[in-house]
Design an enzyme around this catalytic site. Structure first.
Site, PDB file in Angstrom:
ATOM      1  N   ARG A 147      19.867   7.993  -0.627  1.00 12.58           N
ATOM      2  CA  ARG A 147      18.946   8.278   0.474  1.00 12.58           C
ATOM      3  C   ARG A 147      17.796   7.274   0.516  1.00 12.58           C
ATOM      4  NH1 ARG A 147      16.527  13.543  -0.374  1.00 12.58           N
ATOM      5  NH2 ARG A 147      17.382  13.566  -2.482  1.00 12.58           N
ATOM      6  N   ALA A 174      26.068  16.466   1.129  1.00 11.99           N
ATOM      7  CA  ALA A 174      27.013  15.492   0.566  1.00 11.99           C
ATOM      8  C   ALA A 174      28.288  16.195   0.127  1.00 11.99           C
ATOM      9  CB  ALA A 174      26.384  14.774  -0.620  1.00 11.99           C
ATOM     10  N   LEU A 194      24.864  16.888  -6.416  1.00 13.20           N
ATOM     11  CA  LEU A 194      25.169  16.412  -5.071  1.00 13.20           C
ATOM     12  C   LEU A 194      24.405  17.274  -4.076  1.00 13.20           C
ATOM     13  CD1 LEU A 194      29.013  15.682  -4.682  1.00 13.20           C
ATOM     14  CD2 LEU A 194      27.137  14.059  -4.458  1.00 13.20           C
ATOM     15  N   ASP A 195      23.714  16.645  -3.128  1.00 19.28           N
ATOM     16  CA  ASP A 195      22.985  17.394  -2.102  1.00 19.28           C
ATOM     17  C   ASP A 195      23.955  18.267  -1.300  1.00 19.28           C
ATOM     18  OD1 ASP A 195      20.655  16.099  -2.842  1.00 19.28           O
ATOM     19  OD2 ASP A 195      20.940  14.481  -1.384  1.00 19.28           O
ATOM     20  N   PRO A 196      23.466  19.376  -0.721  1.00 14.44           N
ATOM     21  CA  PRO A 196      24.337  20.230   0.099  1.00 14.44           C
ATOM     22  C   PRO A 196      25.047  19.475   1.229  1.00 14.44           C
ATOM     23  CG  PRO A 196      22.313  21.387  -0.386  1.00 14.44           C
ATOM     24  CD  PRO A 196      22.133  19.985  -0.905  1.00 14.44           C
TER      25      PRO A 196
END
Length: 310
Positions: free
Chosen positions: A183, A52, A48-50
C-alpha cells in the site's frame, strides 16, 4: 489444588496454506481453520488485509514454533494501483484525501520502478500494525489521529509493470522482503508521478518457502463440513496439511539418529562428527527419519537445541 485444564482440540501439527478470499480477515481465517481442524493451537505467518486475497500460511500445533522463519521469507504480490486519488488507508477502504486529474503514461511508470527496487526507505501506512508509543497505528488512525510514523528500510527484489488496462489503472508484480507495505508503494508511486494513487486490488501469490500450487481455497475446506463422520472429516482435512519441517527448508539441516533425537528432545546438545558436519550456523534444524526434531544452533562441533518437537 485444581487440576490443570486439558487443552481443547487435537494436538495436530502442520502448515495449511490457505488461499484467503477477499473480505475475510486474517484473524478470522485462523479462527475458522482452527475450528475446522479441531486444533489446539493455530497462528499465521504474515497478515493479509481483508481486501487482499491469496496465500496465508497458517500454522497448527507445533508448526507455530516455525512461524518466525516463514515471516522472514520473501513474498510475491500482484496488485493494481488506481490513479487519481490518495486514500486514508492507501487502499479502497479509506476516504479520499487528495485527488488529481493527471494520469501517468506507461513510460513514466516504467521509469519510476528502478527507484523502488533494492533496499529502499519506506513509511508504513497510517492504517498499519506499527506501534507508536505502545499503541497500534491503525487504532490511532481510527480515532482520527495523524501520527508521525518513522521510515524504515525494506528490500524489493523485483518490481514489474505487468500492464495498463486503461489510463486510470496499472498492474504490477513485486517480490519483496519482510515488512514491505505494498500500500505504501502505491501511495508513493502516485505522489512521485503527481497523480496520487491507491491499491484497488491485491493478491499474495507466494510466501517462501511455500509454492503457489500448495494453496487451498477456503471453499474446498468448508465443503468437507458436509462429511458427517468426524474422524473421516478430520482425516480429509489433514490430507491438506504440509509437514512442519517444510517451513525450514532454507536452513542448514542435520540428520540425527534415534538416540541423538532423544537427547535433543530432552534439551541436550549433541556432538556432530564427520567432514561434512556444519562448522557454525546461527539457525539450523535436525530431523530423524525425515521428521523434525529440533531447531537450534551449531557451534564448536555441537548442535544445541532451542525449540524441540514431539
Amino acid at each position: 489444588m485444581s487440576k490443570p485444564r486439558k487443552p481443547k482440540g487435537r494436538p495436530v501439527s502442520g502448515w495449511l496454506i490457505l488461499d484467503k478470499p477477499v473480505d475475510f480477515g486474517s484473524t478470522e481465517a485462523v479462527s475458522k481453520i482452527k475450528w475446522l481442524f479441531d486444533a489446539q493451537k493455530a497462528g499465521h505467518a504474515g497478515t493479509l488485509d481483508p481486501l487482499a486475497s491469496g496465500m496465508l500460511p497458517i500454522a497448527l500445533g507445533d508448526a507455530t514454533k516455525t512461524v518466525p522463519y516463514v515471516m522472514d521469507g520473501r513474498k510475491i504480490y500482484e496488485f493494481t494501483v488506481t490513479w487519481g486519488e490518495e486514500r486514508s488507508t492507501d487502499d479502497l477502504e479509506g476516504d479520499a484525501t487528495q485527488s488529481s486529474d493527471a494520469r501517468p503514461t506507461e513510460e513514466q511508470i516504467r521509469a519510476l520502478l528502478p527507484r523502488y527496487t533494492g533496499v529502499i526507505s519506506q513509511v508504513p501506512p497510517q492504517f498499519s500494525a506499527i506501534k507508536i508509543a505502545g499503541e497500534r497505528a491503525y487504532d490511532l488512525a481510527r480515532d482520527g489521529e495523524t501520527v508521525e510514523i518513522p521510515s524504515r528500510e525494506v528490500e524489493v527484489f523485483r518490481l514489474t509493470l505487468v500492464g495498463c488496462p486503461d489510463a486510470n489503472r496499472a498492474e504490477f508484480e513485486v517480490e519483496c522482503g519482510k515488512g514491505t507495505y505494498v500500500r505504501s508503494l502505491a501511495r508513493d508511486f502516485g505522489r512521485e508521478l503527481g497523480c496520487f494513487g491507491h491499491i484497488s486490488s491485491l493478491r499474495r501469490s507466494f510466501v517462501a518457502p511455500f509454492a503457489e500450487e500448495t494453496m487451498v481455497p477456503l471453499a474446498d475446506l468448508k465443503a468437507l463440513e458436509a462429511i458427517e463422520d468426524k474422524q473421516e472429516r478430520l482425516a480429509a482435512l489433514d490430507a491438506f496439511l504440509i509437514d512442519t519441517g517444510e517451513a525450514l527448508s532454507g536452513l542448514p539441516h542435520v540428520a540425527v539418529t534415534d538416540e541423538q533425537a532423544h537427547r535433543l528432545r530432552m534439551g541436550n546438545p549433541i556432538l556432530l562428527r564427520g567432514r561434512n558436519a556444519p562448522v557454525a550456523e546461527a539457525d539450523a534444524f535436525a530431523t530423524c527419519t525425515g521428521k523434525l526434531v529440533a531447531i537450534g544452533e551449531i557451534g564448536e562441533g555441537e548442535f544445541r537445541p532451542r525449540r524441540v518437537f514431539a
